[in-house]
Design a protein around this motif. Structure first.
Motif, PDB file in Angstrom:
ATOM      1  N   ALA A 132      31.893  58.654  37.274  1.00 32.72           N
ATOM      2  CA  ALA A 132      31.160  57.590  36.588  1.00 32.72           C
ATOM      3  C   ALA A 132      32.107  56.633  35.883  1.00 32.72           C
ATOM      4  O   ALA A 132      31.957  55.406  35.959  1.00 32.72           O
ATOM      5  N   LEU A 133      33.099  57.182  35.204  1.00 41.29           N
ATOM      6  CA  LEU A 133      34.067  56.360  34.490  1.00 41.29           C
ATOM      7  C   LEU A 133      34.833  55.461  35.454  1.00 41.29           C
ATOM      8  O   LEU A 133      35.066  54.273  35.182  1.00 41.29           O
ATOM      9  N   LEU A 141      30.818  48.469  37.966  1.00 40.18           N
ATOM     10  CA  LEU A 141      29.388  48.769  37.993  1.00 40.18           C
ATOM     11  C   LEU A 141      28.868  48.959  36.573  1.00 40.18           C
ATOM     12  O   LEU A 141      29.578  49.455  35.695  1.00 40.18           O
ATOM     13  N   THR A 142      27.632  48.573  36.346  1.00 39.00           N
ATOM     14  CA  THR A 142      27.011  48.750  35.042  1.00 39.00           C
ATOM     15  C   THR A 142      26.531  50.184  34.879  1.00 39.00           C
ATOM     16  O   THR A 142      26.422  50.942  35.859  1.00 39.00           O
ATOM     17  N   ALA A 143      26.223  50.538  33.630  1.00 40.59           N
ATOM     18  CA  ALA A 143      25.702  51.884  33.379  1.00 40.59           C
ATOM     19  C   ALA A 143      24.407  52.112  34.158  1.00 40.59           C
ATOM     20  O   ALA A 143      24.164  53.204  34.679  1.00 40.59           O
ATOM     21  N   GLY A 144      23.569  51.075  34.266  1.00 41.67           N
ATOM     22  CA  GLY A 144      22.320  51.216  35.009  1.00 41.67           C
ATOM     23  C   GLY A 144      22.550  51.470  36.479  1.00 41.67           C
ATOM     24  O   GLY A 144      21.883  52.312  37.095  1.00 41.67           O
ATOM     25  N   GLN A 145      23.491  50.747  37.073  1.00 43.19           N
ATOM     26  CA  GLN A 145      23.796  50.950  38.494  1.00 43.19           C
ATOM     27  C   GLN A 145      24.364  52.338  38.746  1.00 43.19           C
ATOM     28  O   GLN A 145      23.992  53.004  39.720  1.00 43.19           O
ATOM     29  N   ILE A 146      25.253  52.790  37.868  1.00 41.70           N
ATOM     30  CA  ILE A 146      25.840  54.121  38.042  1.00 41.70           C
ATOM     31  C   ILE A 146      24.776  55.188  37.833  1.00 41.70           C
ATOM     32  O   ILE A 146      24.743  56.200  38.553  1.00 41.70           O
ATOM     33  N   ALA A 147      23.888  54.965  36.878  1.00 43.75           N
ATOM     34  CA  ALA A 147      22.811  55.935  36.629  1.00 43.75           C
ATOM     35  C   ALA A 147      21.938  56.103  37.859  1.00 43.75           C
ATOM     36  O   ALA A 147      21.548  57.215  38.222  1.00 43.75           O
ATOM     37  N   ARG A 148      21.630  54.999  38.532  1.00 43.35           N
ATOM     38  CA  ARG A 148      20.814  55.093  39.744  1.00 43.35           C
ATOM     39  C   ARG A 148      21.562  55.835  40.839  1.00 43.35           C
ATOM     40  O   ARG A 148      20.957  56.595  41.608  1.00 43.35           O
ATOM     41  N   ALA A 149      22.869  55.642  40.917  1.00 47.92           N
ATOM     42  CA  ALA A 149      23.659  56.360  41.927  1.00 47.92           C
ATOM     43  C   ALA A 149      23.648  57.860  41.678  1.00 47.92           C
ATOM     44  O   ALA A 149      23.646  58.660  42.617  1.00 47.92           O
ATOM     45  N   PHE A 150      23.620  58.252  40.400  1.00 46.16           N
ATOM     46  CA  PHE A 150      23.607  59.667  40.038  1.00 46.16           C
ATOM     47  C   PHE A 150      22.192  60.227  39.894  1.00 46.16           C
ATOM     48  O   PHE A 150      22.017  61.415  39.630  1.00 46.16           O
ATOM     49  N   LEU A 157      23.504  58.570  31.310  1.00 43.45           N
ATOM     50  CA  LEU A 157      24.762  58.129  31.908  1.00 43.45           C
ATOM     51  C   LEU A 157      25.650  57.449  30.874  1.00 43.45           C
ATOM     52  O   LEU A 157      26.867  57.658  30.847  1.00 43.45           O
ATOM     53  N   ALA A 158      25.048  56.627  30.004  1.00 46.21           N
ATOM     54  CA  ALA A 158      25.835  55.945  28.979  1.00 46.21           C
ATOM     55  C   ALA A 158      26.524  56.954  28.062  1.00 46.21           C
ATOM     56  O   ALA A 158      27.696  56.793  27.703  1.00 46.21           O
ATOM     57  N   GLN A 159      25.809  58.014  27.683  1.00 44.36           N
ATOM     58  CA  GLN A 159      26.410  59.058  26.856  1.00 44.36           C
ATOM     59  C   GLN A 159      27.552  59.750  27.586  1.00 44.36           C
ATOM     60  O   GLN A 159      28.579  60.089  26.997  1.00 44.36           O
ATOM     61  N   THR A 199      27.995  52.454  48.830  1.00 43.83           N
ATOM     62  CA  THR A 199      26.546  52.587  48.700  1.00 43.83           C
ATOM     63  C   THR A 199      25.958  51.502  47.815  1.00 43.83           C
ATOM     64  O   THR A 199      24.879  50.971  48.101  1.00 43.83           O
ATOM     65  N   GLN A 200      26.670  51.164  46.740  1.00 43.49           N
ATOM     66  CA  GLN A 200      26.175  50.112  45.844  1.00 43.49           C
ATOM     67  C   GLN A 200      26.021  48.799  46.597  1.00 43.49           C
ATOM     68  O   GLN A 200      25.049  48.074  46.424  1.00 43.49           O
ATOM     69  N   GLY A 201      26.982  48.485  47.465  1.00 46.46           N
ATOM     70  CA  GLY A 201      26.863  47.274  48.260  1.00 46.46           C
ATOM     71  C   GLY A 201      25.836  47.399  49.368  1.00 46.46           C
ATOM     72  O   GLY A 201      25.059  46.470  49.619  1.00 46.46           O
TER      73      GLY A 201
END
Length: 417
Positions: A132-133, A141-150, A157-159, A199-201
Motif C-alpha cells: 500500500a505504501l 494512487l490515492t488512499a481510496g484507490q488503494i483501498a478499492r484494490a485491497f 487503508l489510511a490507518q 490493474t488501476q489503469g
C-alpha cells in the motif's frame, strides 16, 4: 499571484515527470517517509512563489535542495530527531538522484521508479502495508484507490499507511536502495505492486489518461524486473500475464466508451504481436519448472487469447488452472474467478453454488455482477435484478455502471408478470 500562475505549468510538469526520482532521493537522505513527502510539498509551494517566469535551469536539483532545507527547518522547529538533524546537516548539501551514484545492477539500470519500489517494499513492514505504501509513493494512487484494490474501507487503508510510515520513522528502518542480494526477499511485494499499478489503469474509466499510461508503465517495470532477475520465473509470468491482458485493451470498449464483454469482443482487434510475445515469455518461465501464481494467471489468459471465438474457449482447462491457483493462493477473488470458470465449463447452477459460498466480497461489484448473470441464465429474474442493482451501486467505473444498468433494464422489460 502572477508569479505563481507563471510557474505552475512548469512545476506541474516537473512534479509529474520526476516525482518518483525526487521522493526516492529524499527518502534515502532523510530516512523518513512522511518527512520526505512533506518536505517535497514545501519545496513545490516555495517554487510557485520563487520561480516566476524564469524557472531554474535544473528544476529537479532546485526542488531537492529546497526540500532538504525544509526538512532541516521542520526538524529544528519540532526539536525532534537531533541525531537525524545532525546526520542530515553533516551530509553533502546537494541531494542527488539514484543515477548519480552506485554501480550495483539495480542502480545501474538507472530507473528511479523501480528503485523506489524495491526500496519501499521493505521486509520489516507487513506485506499489505509495504504494498500500500509503495502504491501511494510510486504510483501516486490515492488512499481510496488503494483501498478499492485491497477491498477494504478507505479509513482502514489510511490507518494502515499512517502506521507504516510511523514504523519506518520510529524503528529507524533504513530506506536505502537494496543491494542485489536483498532483492529476492522483496520480489513478491514488488510484483504485487506492479500488478496493482496495471490493474488501476486497466479498470480506469474509458476517458481517463491512466487507462493507457498505467498499464504501459506496469509492463515497462515488469520487463525491467525480469531483466534484473532473469532466473525468477514469476517475474516472467507477470510480464506474460500483463501483455496478454493488455493485448485486448482496444477491444474492451466501443467507440462511445461502452463496455464490451470478453465473449463479445472483436478478436481481430486483439494485438497479436503482444500475444505472441507473451506466449514466448510464458514458455521461458514454465521451462524453469517452478510454476507460481503469475504463471498460472498467464496460462489462463493465454487460453483465452488462443481461442478463435468464445465458443472455442477451453473452459475446463481454465477452471482447472483456477483450481490450482486457488490451492496455491487462496483468496475470495480467486474463488470468484474459479466459480465463473466452473459455470462456463459445467453449468450456471454449479458456478452459482460456489459463488454463494464466498465470504468477504459483499462490497465487490464483480461478485454481484457475476451472480446476477448466473441467476439470469437460470431464469431467476427477480433475484438477478436485485444482484444487478447491488453491482451497479458498488461499481465506480461509469462504463461499468452503464452496462449493469442496461442489464437491469433488460431484465425489467423481459421478465414475465
Amino acid at each position: 499571484m502572477n508569479a505563481a500562475r507563471a510557474a505552475a505549468p512548469v512545476l506541474d510538469r516537473v512534479y509529474r515527470d520526476h516525482r518518483a526520482r525526487m521522493l526516492a532521493a529524499l527518502i534515502r537522505v532523510l530516512g523518513d517517509f512522511e518527512l520526505a513527502e512533506e518536505a517535497l510539498q514545501d519545496a513545490c509551494t516555495l517554487a510557485l512563489r520563487a520561480w516566476g517566469e524564469a524557472p531554474p535551469d535544473d528544476p529537479v536539483a532546485w526542488l531537492l535542495t529546497a526540500a532538504r532545507n525544509s526538512a532541516i527547518d521542520r526538524l529544528r522547529r519540532a526539536r525532534l530527531g537531533r541525531e537525524k538533524l545532525a546526520r542530515i546537516g553533516a551530509a553533502p548539501e546537494a541531494v542527488t538522484t539514484m543515477t548519480d551514484d552506485g554501480e550495483e545492477s539495480l542502480r545501474t539500470l538507472g530507473d528511479e521508479r523501480l528503485a523506489l519500489i524495491f526500496t519501499c517494499c521493505h521486509p520489516a513492514l507487513a506485506e499489505d502495508a509495504r504494498v500500500a505504501l509503495t502504491l501511494q509513493a510510486v504510483a501516486g494512487l490515492t488512499a481510496g484507490q488503494i483501498a478499492r484494490a485491497f477491498l477494504v474501507g478507505e479509513p482502514t487503508l489510511a490507518q494502515r499507511l499512517v502506521r507504516a510510515k510511523r514504523k519506518i520513522r520510529d524503528a529507524g528502518i533504513s530506506l536505502e536502495v537494496p543491494s542485489d542480494a536483498l532483492l529476492p526477499e522483496r520480489l513478491s511485494s514488488v510484483l504485487t505492486v506492479i500488478c496493482l499499478i496495471f490493474t488501476q489503469g486497466y479498470t480506469a474509466a474509458y476517458d481517463q489518461p491512466e487507462r493507457r499510461t498505467l498499464p504501459e508503465e506496469a509492463i515497462r517495470l515488469g520487463k525491467l524486473v525480469a531483466t534484473l532477475m532473469p532466473d525468477e520465473p514469476e517475474a516472467l509470468g507477470l510480464v506474460a500475464m500483463l501483455l496478454l491482458h493488455d493485448s485486448r485493451s482496444t477491444a474492451r470498449y466501443t467507440a462511445r466508451g461502452d463496455v464490451v464483454l470478453l465473449a463479445d469482443q472483436d478478436r481481430s482487434r486483439w494485438d497479436q504481436k503482444k500475444i505472441t510475445e507473451a506466449i514466448g515469455v510464458l514458455g521461458r518461465a514454465l521451462r524453469m519448472g517452478r510454476p507460481g501464481p503469475y504463471q498460472l494467471q498467464a496460462g489462463i489468459a493465454a487460453l483465452h487469447a488462443q481461442a478463435g471465438s468464445d465458443d472455442q474457449t477451453n473452459w475446463p482447462g481454465i477452471a482447472a488452472l483456477y483450481g490450482r491457483l486457488l490451492t496455491l493462493t487462496p483468496s475470495p477473488v480467486v474463488a470468484l474467478n474459479h466459480a465463473v470458470a466452473v459455470a462456463e465449463a459445467t453449468n450456471p447452477a454449479e458456478g452459482l453454488a460456489l459463488i454463494d459460498r464466498i465470504e468477504a466480497l459483499d462490497r465487490y461489484h464483480l461478485l454481484h455482477a457475476a451472480r446476477a448473470d448466473l441467476l439470469r441464465r437460470l431464469g431467476r429474474m427477480t433475484e438477478a435484478a436485485s444482484a444487478y442493482q447491488r453491482a451497479r451501486e458498488l461499481a465506480t467505473n461509469p462504463a461499468d455502471r452503464r452496462f449493469l444498468a442496461g442489464r437491469f433494464h433488460d431484465l425489467d422489460t423481459t421478465e414475465s408478470p
